[in-house]
Design an enzyme around this catalytic site. Structure first.
Site, PDB file in Angstrom:
ATOM      1  CE  LYS A 108      -4.303   0.089  12.419  1.00  0.00           C
ATOM      2  NZ  LYS A 108      -4.809  -0.564  11.207  1.00  0.00           N
ATOM      3  CB  ILE A 143      -1.000   0.016   1.185  1.00  0.00           C
ATOM      4  CG1 ILE A 143      -0.281  -0.121   2.535  1.00  0.00           C
ATOM      5  CG2 ILE A 143      -2.052  -1.060   1.034  1.00  0.00           C
ATOM      6  CD1 ILE A 143      -1.177   0.157   3.741  1.00  0.00           C
ATOM      7  CE1 TYR A 177      -1.546  -1.039  14.678  1.00  0.00           C
ATOM      8  CE2 TYR A 177      -2.588  -0.784  16.828  1.00  0.00           C
ATOM      9  CZ  TYR A 177      -2.573  -1.339  15.566  1.00  0.00           C
ATOM     10  OH  TYR A 177      -3.589  -2.174  15.178  1.00  0.00           O
ATOM     11  NE  ARG A 184       4.267  -7.732  28.839  1.00  0.00           N
ATOM     12  CZ  ARG A 184       3.869  -8.580  27.904  1.00  0.00           C
ATOM     13  NH1 ARG A 184       4.726  -9.051  27.025  1.00  0.00           N
ATOM     14  NH2 ARG A 184       2.610  -8.938  27.812  1.00  0.00           N
ATOM     15  CD  GLN A 205       4.253  -1.904  12.567  1.00  0.00           C
ATOM     16  OE1 GLN A 205       4.463  -3.059  12.949  1.00  0.00           O
ATOM     17  NE2 GLN A 205       3.880  -0.947  13.401  1.00  0.00           N
ATOM     18  CB  ILE A 206      -0.366  -5.360  13.219  1.00  0.00           C
ATOM     19  CG1 ILE A 206       0.551  -6.590  13.254  1.00  0.00           C
ATOM     20  CG2 ILE A 206      -1.212  -5.332  11.967  1.00  0.00           C
ATOM     21  CD1 ILE A 206      -0.194  -7.861  13.643  1.00  0.00           C
ATOM     22  NE  ARG A 217      -4.686  -5.599  26.936  1.00  0.00           N
ATOM     23  CZ  ARG A 217      -4.297  -4.993  28.058  1.00  0.00           C
ATOM     24  NH1 ARG A 217      -5.179  -4.774  29.028  1.00  0.00           N
ATOM     25  NH2 ARG A 217      -3.063  -4.603  28.234  1.00  0.00           N
TER      26      ARG A 217
HETATM   27  N1  LIG Z   1      -5.289  -8.571  15.701  1.00  0.00           N
HETATM   28  C1  LIG Z   1      -5.912  -7.663  16.456  1.00  0.00           C
HETATM   29  O1  LIG Z   1      -6.240  -7.952  17.609  1.00  0.00           O
HETATM   30  C2  LIG Z   1      -6.248  -6.294  15.906  1.00  0.00           C
HETATM   31  C3  LIG Z   1      -6.836  -5.369  16.759  1.00  0.00           C
HETATM   32  C4  LIG Z   1      -7.153  -4.104  16.264  1.00  0.00           C
HETATM   33  C5  LIG Z   1      -6.905  -3.792  14.946  1.00  0.00           C
HETATM   34  N2  LIG Z   1      -6.315  -4.712  14.128  1.00  0.00           N
HETATM   35  C6  LIG Z   1      -6.073  -4.339  12.730  1.00  0.00           C
HETATM   36  O2  LIG Z   1      -6.608  -5.334  11.887  1.00  0.00           O
HETATM   37  C7  LIG Z   1      -5.817  -5.424  10.707  1.00  0.00           C
HETATM   38  C8  LIG Z   1      -5.368  -6.858  10.454  1.00  0.00           C
HETATM   39  O3  LIG Z   1      -4.585  -7.301  11.546  1.00  0.00           O
HETATM   40  P1  LIG Z   1      -4.095  -8.810  11.707  1.00  0.00           P
HETATM   41  O4  LIG Z   1      -4.062  -9.118  13.154  1.00  0.00           O
HETATM   42  O5  LIG Z   1      -4.860  -9.688  10.778  1.00  0.00           O
HETATM   43  O6  LIG Z   1      -2.577  -8.684  11.228  1.00  0.00           O
HETATM   44  P2  LIG Z   1      -1.753  -9.457  10.080  1.00  0.00           P
HETATM   45  O7  LIG Z   1      -0.342  -9.009  10.193  1.00  0.00           O
HETATM   46  O8  LIG Z   1      -2.041 -10.920  10.145  1.00  0.00           O
HETATM   47  O9  LIG Z   1      -2.397  -8.862   8.755  1.00  0.00           O
HETATM   48  C9  LIG Z   1      -1.930  -7.695   8.128  1.00  0.00           C
HETATM   49  C10 LIG Z   1      -1.694  -8.025   6.669  1.00  0.00           C
HETATM   50  O10 LIG Z   1      -1.269  -6.843   6.001  1.00  0.00           O
HETATM   51  C11 LIG Z   1      -0.161  -7.162   5.171  1.00  0.00           C
HETATM   52  N3  LIG Z   1       0.633  -5.947   5.044  1.00  0.00           N
HETATM   53  C12 LIG Z   1       1.434  -5.379   5.986  1.00  0.00           C
HETATM   54  N4  LIG Z   1       2.012  -4.267   5.496  1.00  0.00           N
HETATM   55  C13 LIG Z   1       1.565  -4.125   4.222  1.00  0.00           C
HETATM   56  C14 LIG Z   1       1.794  -3.183   3.192  1.00  0.00           C
HETATM   57  N5  LIG Z   1       2.624  -2.134   3.392  1.00  0.00           N
HETATM   58  N6  LIG Z   1       1.170  -3.346   2.000  1.00  0.00           N
HETATM   59  C15 LIG Z   1       0.335  -4.407   1.789  1.00  0.00           C
HETATM   60  N7  LIG Z   1       0.091  -5.341   2.729  1.00  0.00           N
HETATM   61  C16 LIG Z   1       0.683  -5.198   3.932  1.00  0.00           C
HETATM   62  C17 LIG Z   1       0.575  -8.297   5.858  1.00  0.00           C
HETATM   63  O11 LIG Z   1       1.332  -9.084   4.957  1.00  0.00           O
HETATM   64  C18 LIG Z   1      -0.598  -9.081   6.469  1.00  0.00           C
HETATM   65  O12 LIG Z   1      -1.069 -10.083   5.585  1.00  0.00           O
HETATM   66  C19 LIG Z   1      -4.666  -4.440  10.877  1.00  0.00           C
HETATM   67  O13 LIG Z   1      -5.011  -3.233  10.234  1.00  0.00           O
HETATM   68  C20 LIG Z   1      -4.598  -4.254  12.366  1.00  0.00           C
HETATM   69  O14 LIG Z   1      -4.046  -3.013  12.710  1.00  0.00           O
HETATM   70  C21 LIG Z   1      -5.972  -5.954  14.577  1.00  0.00           C
END
Ligand SMILES: NC(=O)c1ccc[n+]([C@@H]2O[C@H](COP(=O)([O-])OP(=O)(O)OC[C@H]3O[C@@H](n4cnc5c(N)ncnc54)[C@H](O)[C@@H]3O)[C@@H](O)[C@H]2O)c1
Length: 306
Positions: free
Chosen positions: A141, A48, A137, A261, A72-73, A204
């Protein structure tokens, strides 16, 4: 779907496909795995942050709705490298909004409920509380959400943000705090003790990934713009979670305590009354049922498609 080869994105992709939609995925595969995506789904391997490649893929796929989950998570990475985090989570989202504008697509953005409000707010927390993130982060967002709202004012779009609680379920990489359900289930299966930082009373809001996918689907089936908390409203402590994992494993788990932590938020849960009123969505999966799914998935060898 951006980030569709990731943990949550691959479930959201499945949910739309099961509901009869044609889905395409864009993912740079930095953390995602193509094996998580049904072979019938087109996968664009692009970042992206690469506006040209992104726009080209979006123009080819011509989506009506884009679920934007690529990010970036890692909160700790965002603290160490805030500019790199913002390049993906802020500028990458602006690139996506521009690509969506070129084809008239609506954007549903995966924001965070766990990392946006900060400490000192009432729990469960409603969207009316002013965000005060405690890491880059969450700030990125929130900033991305502001761009969505700006586009709605400037271009008359109906983009929406879903502020996700702590999502758990099969396919989640068991790393970092977000993966704690998978970490505990994995340790239980290997006969190891779960590690607890602090007294284990920190809470949580654990929301099952299938319910999160249903929330994206519900949001896509309306034209309502909005910012919605996607959680259960329930606080679960680390020690409670260990009990639930123990039930799935069929034995009592004895935690191993380590020092707390610093800087960890002590309590977190989301009030999801607004999304219930606007979209009729609420979390349906009990923690016991969801944890059992994760336990069985790890027991089965953590397959990509599960
Ligand atoms: N897991 C959680 O508890 C949680 C909570 C709140 C928000 N989120 C949000 O949900 C979304 C998905 O999270 P997830 O837990 O599935 O994480 P994940 O890392 O499994 O998924 C993120 C995906 O984005 C891809 N990605 C990363 N950078 C990229 C880039 N620059 N261009 C294209 N693709 C890219 C990665 O390869 C991955 O497949 C994220 O936006 C995250 O911030 C997750």
């Amino acid at each position: 779907m951006t980030g569709g080869a990731g943990f949550i994105g691959s479930h959201v992709t499945d949910a739309f496909a099961a509901d009869g939609d044609e889905v395409a995925v864009l993912d740079d595969l930095s953390r995602g795995r193509p094996g998580r995506v049904d072979p019938s789904v087109t996968v664009f391997n692009a970042a992206i942050t690469d506006a040209d490649a992104l726009t080209e893929a979006v123009e080819q796929a011509k989506p009506q709705v884009i679920c934007h989950l690529a990010a970036q998570i890692d909160v700790r990475v965002s603290v160490d490298a805030p500019a790199a985090d913002a390049a993906v989570n802020v500028v990458g989202t602006v690139n996506l909004l521009e690509a969506a504008r070129a084809v008239g697509a609506r954007v549903l953005f995966a924001s965070t409920g766990g990392a946006i409000y900060g400490g000192g707010v009432p729990v469960p927390t409603s969207e009316d509380e002013r965000p005060a993130p405690e890491a880059p982060y969450g700030t990125a967002k929130y900033c991305a959400e502001q761009y969505l709202a700006l586009y709605n004012r400037l271009h008359g779009t109906t983009h929406a943000a879903l502020r996700l609680a702590n999502v758990y379920g099969p396919r989640q990489d068991p790393t970092g705090e977000a993966g704690v359900v998978g970490i505990f289930c994995g340790r239980a299966l290997r006969g190891e003790r779960p590690t607890v930082y602090g007294d284990g009373q920190q809470t949580r809001d654990y929301v099952y990934v299938g319910d999160v996918a249903a929330a994206f689907l519900a949001a896509a089936r309306t034209e309502t713009p909005g910012v919605w908390n996607i959680g259960t409203g329930r606080e679960t402590s680390v020690l409670d979670l260990i009990d639930v994992v123990g039930q799935a494993a069929g034995r009592t788990l004895e935690p191993e305590f380590r020092p707390a932590r610093p800087g960890e938020v002590l309590r977190s849960a989301l009030d999801s009354a607004r999304v219930r009123a606007d979209l009729g969505w609420s979390a349906r999966t009990t923690l016991a049922d969801g944890v059992r799914e994760v336990y069985r998935w790890i027991e089965a060898g953590s397959p990509d498609r599960a």
